[in-house]
Design an enzyme around this catalytic site. Structure first.
Site, PDB file in Angstrom:
ATOM      1  CB  ILE A   1     -36.580 -53.030 -58.059  1.00 18.90           C
ATOM      2  CG1 ILE A   1     -36.200 -51.925 -58.970  1.00 18.90           C
ATOM      3  CG2 ILE A   1     -37.463 -54.160 -58.823  1.00 18.90           C
ATOM      4  CD1 ILE A   1     -37.339 -51.246 -59.661  1.00 18.90           C
ATOM      5  CE  LYS A   2     -43.475 -57.833 -53.194  1.00 23.41           C
ATOM      6  NZ  LYS A   2     -44.634 -58.023 -53.985  1.00 23.41           N
ATOM      7  CD  GLN A   3     -40.185 -58.553 -61.523  1.00 23.61           C
ATOM      8  OE1 GLN A   3     -41.138 -59.068 -61.460  1.00 23.61           O
ATOM      9  NE2 GLN A   3     -39.802 -57.419 -62.200  1.00 23.61           N
TER      10      GLN A   3
ATOM     11  CE1 TYR B   1     -44.198 -58.159 -58.361  1.00 19.60           C
ATOM     12  CE2 TYR B   1     -46.600 -57.976 -57.580  1.00 19.60           C
ATOM     13  CZ  TYR B   1     -45.401 -58.261 -57.535  1.00 19.60           C
ATOM     14  OH  TYR B   1     -44.901 -58.545 -56.120  1.00 19.60           O
TER      15      TYR B   1
END
Length: 364
Positions: free
Chosen positions: A250-252, A215
């Site tokens: 990846i978390k976006q 983030y």
């Protein structure tokens, strides 16, 4: 019951009905063709993702096995796509605020049950919550332990990710992966990057997988009424830093605009970033995020975002379509699912999973 649930009526629909929820954007989202970064330049999710991209990497055999457990569980098993239930908001947003709409989730067992019933690939939650249930459930669904959080009890509020647990404790409870957040762009980001990089190294040494909540957070990124914390150029670079510390997933957040570097006048940019590599179409913006994950060699999943009630299903379907058509690998959806009655949360997650299971929603 003495509480009031957030009520929406979510009934399982066939795919055509779900796609009708896109409304006036349906044609644009379903028929867009990416001409900036074409699909030939992206590694897309597929059933052989692990063999294609991780067998040739430095990941240990045990980490590859852990990744395989993640990708091969639940309704999206063996597709290359991921549906993960994340519930760390009890710390990040306070438990009272997060669980008031549905107090059954003060009990972490209901979090795990929701992930199981919805056929998720994994459940991601806090060290304490998953530790309470590890012997009962760690062998039934992959555990992803979130090891750092932003605690919200300091006054005045501050926003800093600090460690709440250790990688070894997560490994001891049977978790297959650890998750962590870095607030890229924040004053504390240097320390967070160092801490998370060390934690990910230890996780890989123990044979675990790693997921980074990637983030951007800086008040200076809000300018002239526009929030560039979700700009494609800034979040794309955050992704590139995330894969550089060896995040396996990846978390976006879904990009909402572009041109953060030029508007804020920092870092470095090229005019080609905004003309040759992206347009203002949401799928092109999301593809730029995927491009920064080593061209899709590292899977990128988008956040489901906050719950806004009646419109949640439509917004979730829109995010899923954008993510999938851009080359993303799925969604990690929490509040939209657990801030409503249990059965409706299950149905909403199933509806999103249908987008990833249907071959007619193709890569743009």
């Amino acid at each position: 019951m003495f509480w009031k649930f957030i009520q929406i009526k979510v009934k399982m629909k066939d795919l055509r009905q779900l796609l009708d929820l896109l409304g006036d954007e349906k044609d644009s989202l379903l028929n867009h063709v990416c001409t900036k970064i074409t699909k030939e330049h992206i590694h897309f999710p597929n059933p052989n993702h692990i063999e294609t991209h991780f067998l040739q990497s430095n990941r240990k055999a045990q980490s590859i096995r852990s990744l395989t457990q993640l990708y091969n569980h639940g309704r999206l098993s063996n597709t290359g796509y991921l549906s993960i239930l994340p519930v760390d908001q009890g710390i990040e947003h306070t438990a009272g605020s997060s669980f008031s709409p549905n107090p059954i989730y003060f009990d972490p067992e209901n979090i795990v049950k929701l992930a199981l019933e919805a056929g998720c690939n994994a459940v991601a939650s806090t060290m304490g919550g998953l530790a309470m249930l590890s012997r009962k459930y760690a062998h039934k669904i992959p555990f992803v332990v979130k090891i750092n959080h932003n605690e919200l009890l300091t006054y005045p509020n501050k926003y800093d990710q600090i460690m709440f647990g250790s990688v070894r404790d997560a490994w001891n409870m049977g978790a297959v992966a650890v998750g962590a957040t870095v607030y890229f762009g924040s004053a504390e980001s240097d320390r967070q990057i160092i801490e998370v990089a060390k934690a990910f190294e230890q996780a890989h040494n123990l044979g675990m997988a790693t997921i980074l909540w990637c983030y951007s957070r800086n008040d200076a990124f809000l300018k002239d009424g526009v929030d560039y914390n979700t700009a494609a150029d800034i979040t794309g670079q955050a992704n590139y830093l995330g894969v550089s510390i060896q995040a396996d997933i990846i978390k976006q957040k879904l990009p909402t605009n572009n041109g953060g570097f030029t508007a804020i006048k920092f870092a470095k940019s090229s005019p080609d970033m905004y003309t040759k590599l992206a347009s203002d179409h949401p799928i092109d913006l999301c593809r730029y995020q995927v491009l920064n994950c080593y061209s899709g060699r590292i899977s990128m999943i988008n956040s489901g975002g906050e719950s806004k009630g009646e419109n949640d299903l439509a917004q979730a379907i829109k995010t899923a379509v954008i993510n999938k058509r851009a080359g993303g690998a799925g969604m990690i959806m929490g509040r939209k699912a657990f801030q409503r009655p249990f059965s409706e949360g299950v149905e909403l997650i199933h509806a999103v999973q249908e987008i990833y299971l249907d071959k007619e929603v193709s890569i743009a």
